[in-house]
Design an enzyme around this catalytic site. Structure first.
Site, PDB file in Angstrom:
ATOM      1  N   PRO A  17       0.856  -1.328   0.032  1.00 58.41           N
ATOM      2  CG  PRO A  17       0.232  -0.960   2.252  1.00 58.41           C
ATOM      3  CD  PRO A  17       0.863  -1.877   1.217  1.00 58.41           C
ATOM      4  CD  GLN A  69      -1.839  -0.135   4.886  1.00 60.94           C
ATOM      5  OE1 GLN A  69      -1.550   1.214   4.640  1.00 60.94           O
ATOM      6  NE2 GLN A  69      -0.758  -0.677   5.492  1.00 60.94           N
ATOM      7  CB  CYS A  99       1.927   5.090   8.363  1.00 61.91           C
ATOM      8  SG  CYS A  99       2.217   6.535   7.509  1.00 61.91           S
ATOM      9  N   GLY A 211      10.538  -4.340   2.553  1.00 62.41           N
ATOM     10  CA  GLY A 211      11.490  -3.232   2.590  1.00 62.41           C
ATOM     11  C   GLY A 211      12.598  -3.516   1.539  1.00 62.41           C
ATOM     12  N   GLY A 232       7.348  -2.529  -2.782  1.00 68.78           N
ATOM     13  CA  GLY A 232       6.610  -1.327  -2.689  1.00 68.78           C
ATOM     14  C   GLY A 232       7.110  -0.340  -3.885  1.00 68.78           C
ATOM     15  NE  ARG A 233      10.680   3.217  -1.391  1.00 70.44           N
ATOM     16  CZ  ARG A 233      11.783   3.184  -0.697  1.00 70.44           C
ATOM     17  NH1 ARG A 233      12.684   4.402  -0.921  1.00 70.44           N
ATOM     18  NH2 ARG A 233      12.262   2.603   0.065  1.00 70.44           N
TER      19      ARG A 233
END
Length: 328
Positions: A17, A69, A99, A211, A232-233
């Site tokens: 997310p 989420q 977060c 991560g 993620g990215r």
């Protein structure tokens, strides 16, 4: 893999997310690359779902499997949001305990909840009782000076007592003050071994790792030690990576989906969205990285950036931009 429960199978690989990034248009595009990846929504707060005029739960069923989420810490509000999400067709509810932004902390959710394991357990318990779909928790390995392995284990133990069986662990701790959210994704060092140890000490739980993961080789290595990987990215900035995921991580007979195939398969969806008043650039902004490692990628990005926002922009913008790309 067929002996595993369906959700276990899907959660072997997921796209994280990401606020302002994993919108419904982004997820629809990512689904063109992979049938099996579990896709996550942006974090949506309970207040937004329960009180905003905008429908924050809207999504196309073709995006599934999709996890919602949630951001929040009120057990009853989370319970109600989980009920609504299940009714709308989401296939997992995930609680954000990772977060570190000031805004999230001020709302008493996100990473600061690691210091309130009993409250997280109560939230999870309420959602578990309300829905039949999996309720999961995404968290860090620690916060501030509470970053010992014992602290992490105590948190996991308390939350799993409420019935949570699936945890996604971002293998960095979070600093709740002094670092921006971006810095919190980069500066605290990664500690993959701590996540591996967590799986060894809690073998009955499904543990996914998150991560800094960028390549298929890294994913395959992590899967020797944990049950799932979340990217993620890299998935957002280089979505072509997703075209290889099904074959590499799920089914060796799955086809590899090329960026050109994925882009062209978006045309009917884009036409439909344009007819409903959606602006082209609201969709294409998630497609800029499609050809990241191909000749002509810069021209592709530039043409879309300069033209997709214009009044009346349509599919012709994409077909023209595709002419700049050499994927051979």
């Amino acid at each position: 893999m067929t002996e595993n429960p369906p959700h276990f199978y899907r959660a072997r690989f997921s796209v994280a997310p990401m606020l302002d990034w994993t919108t419904r248009h982004c997820r629809y595009f990512h689904r063109r690359f992979s049938r099996h990846a579990l896709l996550y929504s942006e974090m949506v707060t309970t207040g937004a779902i329960l009180h905003a005029s905008y429908d924050h739960l809207a999504f196309d069923p073709q995006e599934n499997p999709v996890a919602l989420q949630l951001g929040g810490s009120d057990p009853q509000q989370l319970r109600r949001c989980a009920e609504l999400a299940q009714q709308r067709g989401y296939q997992e509810i995930n609680l954000n305990v990772g977060c570190p932004s000031d805004r999230v902390q001020n709302g008493m959710f996100g990473a600061c909840l690691m210091a309130h394991a009993d409250l997280v357990a109560e939230c999870v318990g309420q959602m578990q009782h309300a829905v039949d779909i999996p309720v999961t928790v995404k968290t860090r390995i620690g916060i501030d000076d509470s970053d010992s392995y014992d602290f992490l284990c105590d948190f996991i133990h308390r939350v799993q007592q409420a019935g949570c069986r699936e945890f996604i662990i971002h293998a960095r701790k979070a600093w709740l003050s002094g670092l921006s959210p971006k810095e919190n994704r980069e500066i605290p060092p990664l500690d993959y071994e701590r996540v591996y140890q967590l799986k060894r000490d809690f073998p009955q739980l499904m543990i996914s790792i998150n991560g800094g993961i960028k390549t298929l080789a890294e994913m395959q290595n992590h899967l020797q030690y944990v049950d799932g990987v979340m990217v993620g990215r890299e998935a957002y900035q280089n979505p072509a990576l997703l075209g290889y995921v099904d074959r590499a991580l799920f089914d060796a007979q799955s086809p590899v989906i090329t960026p050109r195939e994925a882009v062209e398969s978006m045309f009917p969806y884009i036409e439909q969205q344009l007819s409903q008043g959606v602006y082209l650039n609201h969709i294409t902004r998630h497609m800029l990285g499609a050809f990241q490692h191909c000749k002509g990628a810069r021209q592709w990005r530039r043409y879309l950036s300069e033209n997709a926002h214009k009044a009346g922009a349509g599919i012709e913008v994409l077909t023209t931009a595709l002419q700049f790309v050499d994927t051979e």
